[in-house]
Design a protein around this motif. Structure first.
Motif, mmCIF file in Angstrom:
data_model
loop_
_atom_site.group_PDB
_atom_site.id
_atom_site.type_symbol
_atom_site.label_atom_id
_atom_site.label_comp_id
_atom_site.label_asym_id
_atom_site.label_seq_id
_atom_site.Cartn_x
_atom_site.Cartn_y
_atom_site.Cartn_z
ATOM 1 N N SER A 65 0.782 -1.267 -0.012
ATOM 2 C CA SER A 65 -0.147 0.023 -0.079
ATOM 3 C C SER A 65 0.842 1.130 0.130
ATOM 4 N N SER A 66 2.020 1.261 0.543
ATOM 5 C CA SER A 66 2.918 2.113 0.481
ATOM 6 C C SER A 66 3.622 2.483 -0.671
ATOM 7 N N GLN A 67 3.323 1.905 -1.782
ATOM 8 C CA GLN A 67 3.825 2.085 -3.328
ATOM 9 C C GLN A 67 2.783 2.580 -4.057
ATOM 10 N N LEU A 68 1.656 2.645 -3.531
ATOM 11 C CA LEU A 68 0.314 3.126 -4.611
ATOM 12 C C LEU A 68 -0.265 4.594 -3.904
ATOM 13 N N PHE A 69 -0.517 5.140 -4.905
ATOM 14 C CA PHE A 69 -0.865 6.630 -4.576
ATOM 15 C C PHE A 69 -1.823 7.158 -5.525
ATOM 16 N N ALA A 70 -3.123 7.098 -5.014
ATOM 17 C CA ALA A 70 -4.126 7.713 -5.739
ATOM 18 C C ALA A 70 -4.402 9.028 -5.350
ATOM 19 N N TRP A 71 -3.959 9.985 -6.558
ATOM 20 C CA TRP A 71 -4.367 11.495 -6.162
ATOM 21 C C TRP A 71 -5.384 12.207 -6.587
ATOM 22 N N SER A 72 -6.169 12.960 -5.682
ATOM 23 C CA SER A 72 -7.350 13.725 -6.243
ATOM 24 C C SER A 72 -6.882 15.132 -6.424
ATOM 25 N N TYR A 73 -7.432 15.659 -7.130
ATOM 26 C CA TYR A 73 -7.436 17.254 -7.668
ATOM 27 C C TYR A 73 -8.520 17.757 -7.828
ATOM 28 N N ASP A 74 -8.636 19.302 -8.439
ATOM 29 C CA ASP A 74 -9.872 19.898 -8.758
ATOM 30 C C ASP A 74 -9.842 19.863 -10.219
ATOM 31 N N TRP A 75 -10.675 19.184 -10.631
ATOM 32 C CA TRP A 75 -10.675 18.694 -12.067
ATOM 33 C C TRP A 75 -11.432 20.052 -12.749
ATOM 34 N N THR A 76 -11.801 21.048 -12.054
ATOM 35 C CA THR A 76 -12.469 22.067 -12.728
ATOM 36 C C THR A 76 -11.342 23.047 -13.205
ATOM 37 N N GLN A 91 6.945 14.615 -6.441
ATOM 38 C CA GLN A 91 8.133 15.037 -5.460
ATOM 39 C C GLN A 91 7.801 14.488 -4.120
ATOM 40 N N THR A 92 6.614 14.794 -3.594
ATOM 41 C CA THR A 92 6.168 14.375 -2.288
ATOM 42 C C THR A 92 6.315 12.711 -2.114
ATOM 43 N N VAL A 93 5.800 11.858 -3.302
ATOM 44 C CA VAL A 93 6.027 10.660 -3.236
ATOM 45 C C VAL A 93 7.141 10.262 -3.349
ATOM 46 N N LEU A 94 8.170 10.738 -4.198
ATOM 47 C CA LEU A 94 9.506 10.431 -4.187
ATOM 48 C C LEU A 94 10.246 10.483 -2.816
ATOM 49 N N ARG A 96 9.129 10.383 -0.015
ATOM 50 C CA ARG A 96 8.266 9.540 0.954
ATOM 51 C C ARG A 96 8.805 8.222 0.871
ATOM 52 N N THR A 97 9.015 7.672 -0.282
ATOM 53 C CA THR A 97 9.485 6.328 -0.862
ATOM 54 C C THR A 97 10.879 6.153 -1.024
ATOM 55 N N GLY A 98 11.587 7.272 -1.263
ATOM 56 C CA GLY A 98 13.236 7.118 -1.405
ATOM 57 C C GLY A 98 13.433 6.793 -2.806
ATOM 58 N N ALA A 99 12.163 6.454 -3.584
ATOM 59 C CA ALA A 99 12.570 6.101 -5.062
ATOM 60 C C ALA A 99 13.025 7.193 -5.845
ATOM 61 N N SER A 100 13.527 6.820 -7.091
ATOM 62 C CA SER A 100 14.070 7.960 -8.042
ATOM 63 C C SER A 100 13.025 8.278 -8.896
ATOM 64 N N LYS A 101 12.057 7.288 -9.172
ATOM 65 C CA LYS A 101 11.142 7.746 -10.127
ATOM 66 C C LYS A 101 9.690 6.827 -9.899
ATOM 67 N N VAL A 102 8.569 7.517 -10.532
ATOM 68 C CA VAL A 102 7.481 6.751 -10.262
ATOM 69 C C VAL A 102 6.741 6.359 -11.701
ATOM 70 N N ASP A 103 5.764 5.464 -11.681
ATOM 71 C CA ASP A 103 5.070 5.147 -12.702
ATOM 72 C C ASP A 103 3.789 6.088 -12.769
ATOM 73 N N LEU A 104 3.356 6.621 -13.810
ATOM 74 C CA LEU A 104 1.972 7.131 -13.705
ATOM 75 C C LEU A 104 1.191 6.611 -14.464
ATOM 76 N N VAL A 105 0.041 6.082 -14.027
ATOM 77 C CA VAL A 105 -1.288 5.578 -14.606
ATOM 78 C C VAL A 105 -2.505 6.348 -14.326
ATOM 79 N N VAL A 106 -3.141 6.809 -15.535
ATOM 80 C CA VAL A 106 -3.603 7.902 -15.665
ATOM 81 C C VAL A 106 -5.130 7.518 -16.453
ATOM 82 N N HIS A 107 -6.260 8.144 -16.225
ATOM 83 C CA HIS A 107 -7.512 7.922 -16.853
ATOM 84 C C HIS A 107 -8.168 9.189 -17.417
#
Length: 228
Positions: A65-76, A91-94, A96-107
């Protein structure tokens, strides 16, 4: 006496060796699977909960669960504004996790703000894989229904200045691996081909509705394998 002592010592050594050979070999502890953190970006008129099914699937397949981040934003808001917020969130995710990169999955519309981040805000340095699921990459005629209400929706209209700039030049910049999954009966994206990206791995998934694309298990399996 000395010979007897040597015989006893030899016998004891042989017994100890036999016992050691009979013991099972110690095995190294299994290494936890290593994954890039995944940041999920929803679309118009939605929120982070739209990813609940896929997050459960990722966890079932070895992600924590600490590797998965569903982000909410103001879509208007404008997708450019959202892209700036996404940059900060990554940058916050990086951090927090110590990773150098993330994967982006978008809809859906999430593809627009995420691609703006990649193209214009240096996101390619921090993203390994980018996955567009029913992304409105080249606009849709249906955006005319809400374009007069919301800036974000106006930017999704086919031929908008936002899309013209976003799709000028390289649609898949940097060293990021890009994939776009699209449906041939997506009533929210007209035409269906608008979901494709030049330079990406474009995958037709058959007839799946727009709202079902990012909770369909078959599509999930393909996305998981792409970023895996």
């Amino acid at each position: 006496m000395q010979r007897a002592t040597r015989r006893i010592a030899t016998a004891l050594t042989a017994i100890a060796g036999s016992l050691l050979l009979s013991l099972p070999l110690a095995t190294a502890p299994a290494q936890a699977a290593s994954h890039d953190p995944v940041v999920f970006v929803h679309g118009l008129s939605s929120d982070a909960s739209t990813w609940d099914d896929w997050i459960a699937d990722f966890e079932a397949d070895g992600y924590s669960s600490s590797q998965l981040f569903a982000w909410s934003y103001d879509w208007t808001k404008s997708n450019a504004t959202t892209a700036s917020q996404l940059s900060s969130y990554v940058q916050t995710v990086l951090a927090r996790t110590g990773a150098s990169k993330v994967d982006l999955v978008v809809h859906s519309m999430g593809a627009l703000n995420s691609r703006y981040y990649l193209k214009n805000l240096g996101g390619t340095a921090y993203v390994d894989d980018f996955v567009s699921v029913a992304g409105v990459n080249h606009g849709t005629s249906t955006a005319a229904l809400c374009g007069w209400l919301y800036t974000s929706c106006k930017e999704m209209t086919t031929g908008s200045s936002f899309l013209t700039a976003l799709n000028s030049g390289d649609e898949t910049p940097g060293g990021v691996s890009y994939a776009a999954y699209w449906s041939n009966c997506d009533s929210a994206i007209d035409p269906d081909s608008s979901a494709l990206l030049s330079g990406a791995t474009n995958v037709g998934v058959g007839c799946i509705s727009h709202t079902d694309m990012n909770n369909d298990h078959g599509v999930y399996q393909q996305v998981r394998d792409f970023i895996g």
